[in-house]
Motif scaffolding. Sequence first.
Motif, PDB file in Angstrom:
ATOM      1  N   GLY A 218       0.841  -1.187   0.000  1.00  0.00           N
ATOM      2  CA  GLY A 218       0.000   0.000   0.000  1.00  0.00           C
ATOM      3  C   GLY A 218       0.878   1.238   0.000  1.00  0.00           C
ATOM      4  N   ASP A 219       0.686   2.125   0.974  1.00  0.00           N
ATOM      5  CA  ASP A 219       1.526   3.316   1.074  1.00  0.00           C
ATOM      6  C   ASP A 219       2.623   3.135   2.124  1.00  0.00           C
ATOM      7  N   ARG A 220       2.839   1.891   2.565  1.00  0.00           N
ATOM      8  CA  ARG A 220       3.847   1.583   3.575  1.00  0.00           C
ATOM      9  C   ARG A 220       5.094   1.011   2.904  1.00  0.00           C
ATOM     10  N   VAL A 221       6.256   1.582   3.242  1.00  0.00           N
ATOM     11  CA  VAL A 221       7.524   1.132   2.682  1.00  0.00           C
ATOM     12  C   VAL A 221       8.407   0.668   3.831  1.00  0.00           C
ATOM     13  N   THR A 222       8.955  -0.552   3.707  1.00  0.00           N
ATOM     14  CA  THR A 222       9.777  -1.132   4.769  1.00  0.00           C
ATOM     15  C   THR A 222      11.072  -1.659   4.172  1.00  0.00           C
ATOM     16  N   LEU A 223      12.168  -1.388   4.853  1.00  0.00           N
ATOM     17  CA  LEU A 223      13.462  -1.948   4.475  1.00  0.00           C
ATOM     18  C   LEU A 223      14.008  -2.732   5.661  1.00  0.00           C
ATOM     19  N   GLU A 224      14.421  -3.978   5.406  1.00  0.00           N
ATOM     20  CA  GLU A 224      14.952  -4.845   6.461  1.00  0.00           C
ATOM     21  C   GLU A 224      16.339  -5.323   6.084  1.00  0.00           C
ATOM     22  N   THR A 225      17.229  -5.353   7.059  1.00  0.00           N
ATOM     23  CA  THR A 225      18.516  -6.016   6.914  1.00  0.00           C
ATOM     24  C   THR A 225      18.510  -7.227   7.856  1.00  0.00           C
ATOM     25  N   ASP A 226      19.661  -7.765   8.192  1.00  0.00           N
ATOM     26  CA  ASP A 226      19.713  -8.994   8.974  1.00  0.00           C
ATOM     27  C   ASP A 226      18.962  -8.882  10.300  1.00  0.00           C
ATOM     28  N   ASP A 227      19.184  -7.790  11.012  1.00  0.00           N
ATOM     29  CA  ASP A 227      18.591  -7.698  12.345  1.00  0.00           C
ATOM     30  C   ASP A 227      17.902  -6.369  12.621  1.00  0.00           C
ATOM     31  N   ARG A 228      17.761  -5.548  11.590  1.00  0.00           N
ATOM     32  CA  ARG A 228      17.143  -4.234  11.817  1.00  0.00           C
ATOM     33  C   ARG A 228      16.181  -3.926  10.680  1.00  0.00           C
ATOM     34  N   GLN A 229      15.292  -2.990  10.948  1.00  0.00           N
ATOM     35  CA  GLN A 229      14.374  -2.551   9.902  1.00  0.00           C
ATOM     36  C   GLN A 229      13.943  -1.119  10.157  1.00  0.00           C
ATOM     37  N   THR A 230      13.511  -0.462   9.112  1.00  0.00           N
ATOM     38  CA  THR A 230      12.914   0.857   9.210  1.00  0.00           C
ATOM     39  C   THR A 230      11.715   0.896   8.280  1.00  0.00           C
ATOM     40  N   SER A 231      10.712   1.659   8.658  1.00  0.00           N
ATOM     41  CA  SER A 231       9.467   1.652   7.897  1.00  0.00           C
ATOM     42  C   SER A 231       8.807   3.021   8.002  1.00  0.00           C
ATOM     43  N   GLY A 232       8.036   3.366   6.989  1.00  0.00           N
ATOM     44  CA  GLY A 232       7.314   4.635   7.006  1.00  0.00           C
ATOM     45  C   GLY A 232       6.379   4.718   5.814  1.00  0.00           C
ATOM     46  N   ARG A 233       5.629   5.801   5.766  1.00  0.00           N
ATOM     47  CA  ARG A 233       4.670   5.997   4.679  1.00  0.00           C
ATOM     48  C   ARG A 233       5.343   6.698   3.513  1.00  0.00           C
ATOM     49  N   SER A 234       4.948   6.312   2.328  1.00  0.00           N
ATOM     50  CA  SER A 234       5.437   6.982   1.129  1.00  0.00           C
ATOM     51  C   SER A 234       4.741   8.330   0.970  1.00  0.00           C
ATOM     52  N   LEU A 235       5.325   9.167   0.113  1.00  0.00           N
ATOM     53  CA  LEU A 235       4.692  10.453  -0.182  1.00  0.00           C
ATOM     54  C   LEU A 235       3.471  10.227  -1.066  1.00  0.00           C
TER      55      LEU A 235
END
Length: 360
Positions: A218-235
């Motif tokens: 949807g409008d949610r973008v998530t990036l994950e590496t081995d043990d961490r992640q960051t996520s947020g809404r797209s413009l």
Amino acid sequence: MRSIGEMARAGGLGVSALRFYDRAGVLVPAWVDPVSGYRWYGPGQLEEVRLLARLRRAGMPLADIRLVLAGWAGADGDLVRGLLQAHLRRLERGLADAHSEFSTLRAILDHREHPMTAPRTTLTRLSVPAPELAAALDAVRFAAGTDAELPMLGGILFDVEGEELHLVATDRYRMAVARARTTGHAGSGTQVVVPLPLADAMRALLTGEGAARLTVDGDRVTLETDDRQTSGRSLGHEFPDYRRLIQLPAGRRAHVDTAAFREALETGPIRAGETREQDGEPVDLSVLRVTEQGAVLVCDDGDDDRNDVVVNRDFLLHALTAGARDGLILELGAPTAPLAIRRPDDEGVFSLLMPVRLED
């Protein structure tokens, strides 16, 4: 007496503009060297140059500028005030007409396009090598916009097509494009504009050598590496069609040693001035020329050639840094065409820099 370069810097007009106004008989220098043809201006002309610069920034026609300067020199205050008021009325009428036209265009766009707030229903998952995504972010981040009036430019476009992820950023005056390989994506193309804070958070995660996993839900973008992640809404805005913008005619190519060329820019001559094309902000300008031998020169102020390309010096320095190579390719077309800065080992990673149009 001031030379033409000194008068340009003190008065806020470009050297080419002063030459133009001399040829037009609007502002004639106090003395012209009969041998070299070089122009010299008297102390009393500085006020006229500054007045001329203000009138040009206000968009006054040349015929009216000539009368204002004549009235100013003759202390004819009524004439000057009348001309200024008449021009102001023209500007106000033009602004009202522009408001009307833009309102109509906005209504047409609203009718043609899907609502910008329509939720995304697609789910996209893919993997990308962390070093490649990190390098791509570093290559485009400098070109992202910060203008609150253009929120669609305040992020980085992630464009997934086939097995490639293209990253694109632009602030109107420059554009940067990079790419990274992907795996695991077999669906249709996906585009999402990642806001700069989220893009910076993604870059902070990309410190390893493994794969990063990107998910667009949807409008949610998530990036994950081995043990961490960051996520947020797209413009919630559409990004410009960058593919159309990067279709340029071939220009003159020159290979440059990045460190040497950077030094030439930083220590070489600059042309200081104000440009309406770049939000009216004072910028340092560099004049570039490609020689017949394929070298790029940073030209002296006043040494003009019709094929010279004038650029914002700081923007070009940023592009050289983002190029991240000991050697780069500069591609210069017409003086009004964008300057391309390309990597010799990967021409899919490049930036474009709009030239600066001098007053004429």
